[in-house]
Design a protein around this motif. Structure first.
Motif, PDB file in Angstrom:
ATOM      1  N   LEU A  32      28.764  54.054  44.254  1.00  0.00           N
ATOM      2  CA  LEU A  32      28.284  53.144  43.190  1.00  0.00           C
ATOM      3  C   LEU A  32      26.976  52.536  43.264  1.00  0.00           C
ATOM      4  O   LEU A  32      26.139  52.292  42.475  1.00  0.00           O
ATOM      5  CB  LEU A  32      29.313  52.077  43.167  1.00  0.00           C
ATOM      6  N   LYS A  59      39.371  44.987  44.026  1.00  0.00           N
ATOM      7  CA  LYS A  59      39.008  46.694  44.071  1.00  0.00           C
ATOM      8  C   LYS A  59      39.743  47.280  42.768  1.00  0.00           C
ATOM      9  O   LYS A  59      39.073  48.316  42.427  1.00  0.00           O
ATOM     10  CB  LYS A  59      39.836  47.096  45.241  1.00  0.00           C
ATOM     11  N   ALA A  69      38.524  46.156  39.868  1.00  0.00           N
ATOM     12  CA  ALA A  69      37.650  45.778  38.828  1.00  0.00           C
ATOM     13  C   ALA A  69      36.912  47.190  38.427  1.00  0.00           C
ATOM     14  O   ALA A  69      36.874  48.364  39.441  1.00  0.00           O
ATOM     15  CB  ALA A  69      36.568  44.794  39.604  1.00  0.00           C
ATOM     16  N   SER A  70      36.377  47.091  37.306  1.00  0.00           N
ATOM     17  CA  SER A  70      35.783  48.347  36.669  1.00  0.00           C
ATOM     18  C   SER A  70      34.614  48.623  37.488  1.00  0.00           C
ATOM     19  O   SER A  70      33.939  47.736  38.258  1.00  0.00           O
ATOM     20  CB  SER A  70      35.731  48.163  35.238  1.00  0.00           C
ATOM     21  N   LEU A  71      33.834  49.727  37.243  1.00  0.00           N
ATOM     22  CA  LEU A  71      32.461  49.999  37.822  1.00  0.00           C
ATOM     23  C   LEU A  71      31.486  49.061  37.099  1.00  0.00           C
ATOM     24  O   LEU A  71      30.831  48.611  37.749  1.00  0.00           O
ATOM     25  CB  LEU A  71      32.166  51.317  37.540  1.00  0.00           C
ATOM     26  N   PHE A  74      31.634  45.983  38.950  1.00  0.00           N
ATOM     27  CA  PHE A  74      31.014  45.813  40.182  1.00  0.00           C
ATOM     28  C   PHE A  74      29.392  45.845  40.186  1.00  0.00           C
ATOM     29  O   PHE A  74      28.823  45.166  40.745  1.00  0.00           O
ATOM     30  CB  PHE A  74      31.268  47.294  40.787  1.00  0.00           C
TER      31      PHE A  74
END
Lengths: 211, 211
Positions: free
Chosen positions: A24, A108, A110-112, A115
């Motif tokens: 990410l 964790k 959560a969407s990208l 993030f």
DNA sequence: ATAAAATTACCTGAAATCAGGTAGCTATTT
DNA sequence: AAATAGCTACCTGATTTCAGGTAATTTTAT
């Protein structure tokens, strides 16, 4: 590009999560992932701790409570931005984490996009929460009125044994204490947590991640 | 290289874990990640389900129980290799998952090497477990010998209230029973589960998902 | 219809928990 | 040096749990 590089550390006991975070973060140019650790204690063995700008910190670690760890880091280096991460969204834990100086809290799940947003916000020095946690913070909860008591070392020991179903006698035997001393500690625990019996105590403890 | 490509699906509600897995799988040449889903139901909406070779399946999903989902998939397509993943290592869950046809079980705290090993094993059609789970399987557990007792309706009611920290008096009040009757039920529960006190009873209940 | 299981309820007594108090000793901090 | 916090330990007494037994009534299943 001569922008300053942010030094990042990732602390999580799930290697797969570390990989995900690396993935990410890799496209973001002005950061460098300095170190990845899978426990809390080794963070203090890291030489360049003072040079870190951001720490991604898992709340549940095998060795140290993430909540306490956050406080320790912040006491040593208040400037380090700490982004807490966990799988569960327990309000009390989120609140304690923020109280202990965390700059954000991410689930964790959560969407990208979440993030990425949070990372941007955190790098900009702002508080950063994923949507679900944000919603949790917005609602004023009754459980907040009941502050979580601070426990002594002895109390934690005894609480751990109580959790395992040990009786007063068994605890006094294993800790080499008088039966009466253990009774005193038990009474103090019930009083501190404002509960009327052992089961209520243990429920509160597990609901709020006290140990 | 004209080796056959394995078609992979990842089902996990944590995007960060999906990224981590992608990262982990990307260097492996003979696989292609076809689809990543964050819930169980949408798997059945996927058209090329029958063409899949391997599914990485999270055990705890928001919509469907991973254990049940595994069984469903295996009934439809027994040839698909299912690698279960979860954060916790509860023996009973691992065992159920294997019973339902899973080809492996990985903890998210497993090392990257363990992940790679398991993937190789699974692709070769063998059962694959990370070290911790393997240890769990190898040890003959006391809880297995201790069969889970069958509970009556009344006992379940009382157990639920006990779990909430209610005393015998409170339970007898809420269920409109004699204090002595509730005492009898409590005693029967302790005897059925072969435990010596309430906390041990409640621990067993939550460890084995009795309620 | 009859047996088996479940539910209710009581008795007795031992053991453990809960609740209030006091108090000496040690370590740490101001 | 004094104050504070933590740990230890005791006393008393009330309440609750734990453990053994019996037994009548109701429900469920064969």
């Amino acid at each position: 590009m001569n922008s300053i590089k942010y030094n990042i550390a990732i602390v999580d006991d799930h290697p797969i999560v570390i990989e995900g975070l690396k993935m990410l973060l890799s496209p973001i140019e002005n950061i460098s992932i300095d170190v990845c650790l899978n426990n809390g204690t080794s963070l203090f063995g890291y030489n360049d701790l003072s040079k870190l700008d951001v720490i991604f910190l898992d709340v549940f670690l095998p060795d140290i409570n993430g909540i306490d760890l956050c406080l320790k880091i912040k006491k040593l280096y208040p400037k380090i931005v700490i982004l807490a991460m966990s799988s569960q969204s327990e309000r009390s834990i989120v609140m304690q984490m923020i109280k202990n100086g965390a700059n954000g809290y991410l689930l964790k799940s959560a969407s990208l996009e979440e993030f990425r947003n949070c990372i941007d916000l955190a790098l900009a020095g702002k508080l950063a929460f994923c949507n679900e946690v944000q919603a949790l913070i917005n609602q004023t909860d009754i459980n907040d009125l009941k502050a979580i008591p601070r426990l002594t070392v002895r109390e934690k020991e005894i609480l751990t044994l109580l959790k395992q179903g040990k009786s007063t006698q068994e605890i006094s035997d294993t800790l080499f204490l008088s039966f009466l001393t253990v009774q005193t500690h038990r009474r103090n625990l019930l009083h501190k947590f404002q509960v009327k019996n052992l089961v209520e105590l243990l429920n509160f403890v597990s609901d709020n991640g006290v140990l």
